[in-house]
Structure formats: structure tokens, C-alpha cells
Design an enzyme around this catalytic site. Structure first.
Site, short mmCIF file in Angstrom:
data_model
loop_
_atom_site.label_atom_id
_atom_site.label_comp_id
_atom_site.label_asym_id
_atom_site.label_seq_id
_atom_site.Cartn_x
_atom_site.Cartn_y
_atom_site.Cartn_z
CG HIS A 19 -19.94 -66.69 -26.77
ND1 HIS A 19 -19.53 -65.40 -27.07
CD2 HIS A 19 -19.53 -66.91 -25.49
CE1 HIS A 19 -18.92 -64.88 -26.02
NE2 HIS A 19 -18.89 -65.77 -25.05
CE LYS A 43 -16.91 -60.17 -17.87
NZ LYS A 43 -16.98 -61.20 -18.92
NE ARG A 92 -12.71 -68.80 -23.39
CZ ARG A 92 -12.67 -67.55 -23.00
NH1 ARG A 92 -12.60 -66.60 -23.88
NH2 ARG A 92 -12.70 -67.24 -21.72
CB SER A 130 -16.75 -60.40 -25.67
OG SER A 130 -17.52 -61.55 -25.82
#
Ligand code: COA
Length: 163
Positions: A19, A43, A92, A130
Site C-alpha cells: 500500500h 471484513k 497486483r 493484509s
């Protein structure tokens, strides 16, 4: 391009070097980048919104043109309020594409003034996310390749064994 405000939204639970790399690239392109932390997400984050914001502020403290904020509502509403015309997302791998494509088109439908720009992080960060970082930290592994020192400390503290 140079005059615009760019928003980089995400959950950032926690922020990683991937990030950070995207933020740095965005800051090269835009005079004002807002890192926007989604406080309430489906989440069930490990860190509270305020903790995630604090960690990011520590990393970019003193950096002109980089702001960190939390938000709860619709991204397009926030962008309108801040007169931001650009949304930054990191791409990504091909696996990101479908979700990102859907989000970009939905946001465009909701606000035709908002343009999504995809930035590609350094290849050494393309496999990062993450969840992986949280998992390694939870199991006591070395996360120094993945997150800044302040995030590492907080993760260690969060997963420290209680006596
Ligand atoms: N480096 C490392 N990891 C990265 C990364 C990068 N450059 N870019 C993304 N990731 C990871 C994140 O860590 C996250 O990993 P995790 O799922 O393991 O936690 C995952 O990729 C994707 O997360 P993130 O980039 O944080 O995006 P998100 O999908 O969680 O965030 C919001 C989505 C918050 C931007 C979106 O839900 C939103 O806009 N919500 C507001 C409500 C709204 O307007 N909804 C309509 C949108 S169309």
C-alpha cells in the site's frame, strides 16, 4: 492531472509496504492524495478504524500533500464532498482485475466525474495482502519484509501472549 485530488481508499487492516508503494506512486502524480480508510467494513477488521488511521498517519507524518481520513459511507459521496476527481487502486495481479473492474464501473455509474486510475506496486509486493500479514504475525513469524516498523510493533502487541 497535476491539479487533481486523488483518493486511495481501502480497509488497510493493516497497511503494508505494498500500500505504501502505491501511495508513493500516487503522490508523484497528484499534489494531494487522501488515503481513505473504510472504518466499517464487512471484513471484521483486526484493528479498529481509529487504529488503522493512526498507523497510517504515523507513516506519512510531515508529508506534504498526503492526508489520512476515515469514512463510513459511499466512496462517491466522499469524493464529491472533497471535490476529488480521481480514485487510485492498486493492481497486483490478474486476480485483482475482476473485482477492481466491477468497482471502477460501479463507481463511474454512481458518479461520472470520478475516474479510477490503477497503479502497479513494485513486483516484490505483488503477492502481498493484509490477511497474509495478519496470519504470519498471529503465528509469530517475521513480518519485517511486509510492514513498516510501527505496524509491526502494533501487530506484535496485538498477538502477544497474555501471561
Ligand atoms: N499491497 C498489499 N496489499 C494490497 C494492496 C497492495 N498494493 N492493494 C490491495 N491489497 C490487499 C488488501 O490488503 C486487502 O487484503 P485482505 O483482503 O487480505 O485484507 C485486499 O487486497 C483488498 O483490500 P483493499 O485494497 O483494502 O480494498 P478493499 O477491497 O478492502 O476496500 C473499499 C474496498 C473500501 C475501497 C470499498 O469496499 C469501498 O469503496 N467501500 C465503500 C462503500 C462503497 O462506496 N461501495 C461501493 C463501491 S463500488
Amino acid at each position: 492531472m497535476k491539479q487533481q485530488i486523488a483518493i486511495y481508499p481501502g480497509t488497510f487492516d493493516p497497511i503494508t509496504f505494498g500500500h505504501v508503494d502505491v501511495v508513493e506512486r500516487a503522490a508523484q502524480l497528484f499534489p494531494h492524495v487522501i488515503i481513505l480508510v473504510a472504518r466499517n467494513t464487512t471484513k471484521l477488521p483486526l484493528f479498529s478504524g481509529e487504529e488503522r488511521i493512526a498507523m497510517i498517519r504515523e507513516i506519512f507524518r510531515g508529508r506534504k500533500g498526503i492526508e489520512v481520513e476515515g469514512f463510513d459511507g459511499l466512496l462517491v459521496d466522499y469524493a464529491r464532498r472533497r471535490h476529488a476527481s480521481v480514485l487510485i487502486r492498486g493492481l497486483r495481479a490478474v486476480s485483482d482485475f475482476e473485482y477492481e473492474f466491477q468497482m471502477a464501473l460501479t463507481n463511474r455509474k454512481l458518479s461520472s466525474n470520478l475516474e479510477t486510475i490503477f497503479l502497479v506496486p513494485r513486483e516484490q509486493y505483488t503477492y502481498l495482502n493484509s490477511s497474509i500479514v495478519r496470519e504470519i504475525a498471529r503465528l509469530g513469524g517475521n513480518i519485517s519484509y511486509f510492514v513498516p516498523a510501527n505496524v509491526r510493533r502494533r501487530l506484535k502487541h496485538r498477538f502477544a501472549r497474555k501471561p
